[in-house]
Design a protein around this motif. Structure first.
Motif, PDB file in Angstrom:
ATOM      1  N   VAL A  73      38.800  47.069  46.046  1.00  0.00           N
ATOM      2  CA  VAL A  73      39.866  47.186  45.581  1.00  0.00           C
ATOM      3  C   VAL A  73      41.241  47.294  45.052  1.00  0.00           C
ATOM      4  CG1 VAL A  73      41.485  44.750  44.565  1.00  0.00           C
ATOM      5  CG2 VAL A  73      38.971  44.958  46.071  1.00  0.00           C
ATOM      6  N   LEU A  74      42.130  48.167  45.057  1.00  0.00           N
ATOM      7  CA  LEU A  74      43.905  48.993  44.507  1.00  0.00           C
ATOM      8  C   LEU A  74      44.781  48.071  44.335  1.00  0.00           C
ATOM      9  CD1 LEU A  74      42.732  52.188  46.657  1.00  0.00           C
ATOM     10  CD2 LEU A  74      41.993  50.859  44.499  1.00  0.00           C
ATOM     11  N   PRO A  75      44.838  47.099  42.934  1.00  0.00           N
ATOM     12  CA  PRO A  75      46.680  46.267  43.126  1.00  0.00           C
ATOM     13  C   PRO A  75      47.594  47.478  42.499  1.00  0.00           C
ATOM     14  CG  PRO A  75      44.396  45.504  41.613  1.00  0.00           C
ATOM     15  CD  PRO A  75      43.669  46.328  42.506  1.00  0.00           C
ATOM     16  N   ASP A  76      49.234  46.712  43.074  1.00  0.00           N
ATOM     17  CA  ASP A  76      49.217  47.933  42.991  1.00  0.00           C
ATOM     18  C   ASP A  76      49.532  49.861  42.944  1.00  0.00           C
ATOM     19  OD1 ASP A  76      51.081  45.553  41.470  1.00  0.00           O
ATOM     20  OD2 ASP A  76      49.578  45.991  39.656  1.00  0.00           O
ATOM     21  N   THR A  77      48.908  49.691  44.356  1.00  0.00           N
ATOM     22  CA  THR A  77      48.623  50.746  44.227  1.00  0.00           C
ATOM     23  C   THR A  77      49.161  50.822  46.222  1.00  0.00           C
ATOM     24  OG1 THR A  77      46.111  51.363  43.735  1.00  0.00           O
ATOM     25  CG2 THR A  77      47.010  52.141  45.323  1.00  0.00           C
TER      26      THR A  77
END
Length: 502
Positions: free
Chosen positions: A411-415
């Protein structure tokens, strides 16, 4: 087993609990009163410093303005053409006759006195060797300079400091300085009127460590550089602060308050001896403490036992909580924790309208690897893959989980898509570079295929769409050769799905 309230252990435990309660109340009260004494001392030190600071700043501002007025007048040909007496009255205002103020002088480019606020005919003296002259001569941008303490040549050796400003020609060349001498008696009288107890101290220190004035007064200390003292190093750590330390001058431990004076290279320091601060509190604590001494020993023993039991219990609970959230084989988050992370991060991305990226990682031909090398080797390979994934996600918000079997989800938020692709490629390369032999693979070693998807969610979007998109990208990576990264455009995939449904 039935509890007997009259049993000896119960009596002992009851006594210990009672002692603990009483000692705790006593300790809290004493600790609070000690804090109150510290707070009162800190506030007193700050108030004393503010009083001294305001007086110094007010006077230094007047002197600085007077120096600038002298410089402006020297640059005015009409003023310089006036008769000597009139010119002196115009150039030097009444600030030049203030208490504790020596002569206000204009020195030419060689350091000789050109103008004197106290005389129409300046004495034939040169101050070209003084630091307040040479530093202005050699550094055009010094501004207002506060000198070291020195012995005056005009006032029978009176200890003084000088404030100086550079006089520059229109082309920037050095033409001399304007300076005013301030007697150290001003600071001595100012500080001596501020009472700080028997071990108290107040000082004015230049920001290079030079002692300008200190109370209690000692002429041997004035002009000494304390730049290497531990207290001074703390003065340089902030614009203002409070700390406790032992003085290098007299060995007394004090509570220090310091503040850098605005616009001046000076530090005001106010310190109270800790023995003075805590004298009344110490007497009170000894009296109360002696009354509670009988219960103190019992309290310490009980506290130690309870603390040991509590530590063991908290450690066990922490381990259980960790086991409930972490996959035991890989050390990554488990499926349950992944669901919580996805839900929280998706809601945040939907609220902030930030891009949200997922990576679907799947070990290539893992069943064949298990069949060929055994389940223990398979577990070792999964653990190594998990380490590669963990080593390549650096931000605190990023997370990885074992999705099931040989599948992992990152999971890579704000990516952004480009960032997600770069991280995916790093993970793929790291797994491939492990060099774990895999004879059944077309690549000859353990590899992984990765599907990546990124989406900026709308209000009614569902995170499962991103998971499906990443899964489709993973399928594409496997279908086109494995050991590669494939990116899925979520919005195109949704449009395509909608077209098929229609």
């Amino acid at each position: 087993m039935r509890f007997n309230p009259l049993a000896p252990p119960a009596v002992v435990v009851g006594a210990l609990i009672t002692a603990c309660f009483m000692v705790t109340l006593c300790g809290v009260a004493l600790y609070q009163s000690r804090d109150d004494a510290f707070a009162r001392a800190s506030e007193t030190s700050r108030n004393v410093a503010v009083i001294a600071e305001r007086d110094i700043l007010r006077n230094f501002e007047l002197y600085s303005l007077s120096l600038q007025a002298v410089i402006d007048g020297v640059r005015d040909p009409e003023i310089m053409a006036l008769p000597a007496r009139v010119r002196r009255e115009v150039l030097f205002d009444r600030a030049a006759s203030a208490s504790y103020l020596g002569s206000m002088l204009v020195l030419d480019s060689t350091g000789r006195i050109a103008l004197d606020s106290l005389s129409d005919t300046p004495p034939s003296l040169s101050f070209g060797d003084r630091r307040y002259f040479t530093i202005q001569r050699d550094n055009p941008n010094v501004g207002l300079y506060v000198s070291d303490p020195y012995t005056s040549r005009l006032r029978s050796g009176s200890p003084s400091i000088a404030l100086s400003r550079r006089i520059s020609a229109r082309d920037g060349s050095f033409e001399g300085i304007a300076m005013v001498a301030i007697q150290l008696a001003y600071f001595h009288d100012l500080f001596s009127g501020l009472q700080l107890g028997g071990q108290g101290s107040i000082a004015l220190i230049r920001d290079d460590g030079m002692m300008v004035m200190r109370q209690p007064f000692d002429p041997e200390i004035i002009g000494r550089n304390i730049g290497k003292a531990s207290t001074f190093r703390k003065f340089l750590s902030a614009r203002e602060g409070t700390f406790s330390d032992t003085s290098t001058i007299d060995g007394v431990r004090r509570l220090y308050y310091f503040k850098h004076l605005n616009g001046l290279p000076l530090i005001i320091m106010v310190a109270q001896g800790e023995s003075d601060i805590y004298a009344a509190w110490t007497r009170r604590a000894l009296i109360i403490g002696s009354l509670m001494a009988t219960f103190a020993v019992a309290f310490v023993v009980l506290a130690a036992v309870l603390a040991a039991q509590l530590r063991r219990r908290m450690r066990a609970e922490s381990e259980l909580a960790l086991l409930a959230r972490i996959d035991g084989l890989t050390g990554l988050n488990n499926r349950r924790t992944l669901g919580e992370i996805l839900d929280a991060e998706w809601r945040r991305a939907r609220r902030t309208r930030n891009v949200f990226s997922l990576l679907f990682v799947d070990v290539d031909r893992f069943k064949a690897y298990n069949d060929a090398y055994g389940h223990q080797a398979g577990d070792d390979a999964l653990a190594a893959v998990a380490r590669c994934i963990g080593d390549n996600i650096r931000r605190p918000a990023d997370s990885a989980a074992r999705y099931g079997g040989e599948e992992f989800l990152v999971v890579l938020p704000d990516t952004a898509p480009q960032g997600a692709l770069a991280i995916a490629e790093n993970i793929r390369a790291a797994i491939s570079n492990l060099g774990i032999e895999h004879a059944a693979s077309e690549h000859g070693r353990v590899t992984a295929s990765i599907g990546a998807a990124a989406w900026t969610p709308e209000t009614d979007d569902d995170v499962t769409e991103v998971i499906r998109a990443a899964d489709r990208a993973l399928y594409d990576a496997k279908a086109t050769g494995r050991n590669k990264v494939s990116v899925c455009d979520v919005h195109l995939a949704l449009a395509s799905a909608a077209g098929v449904q229609e």
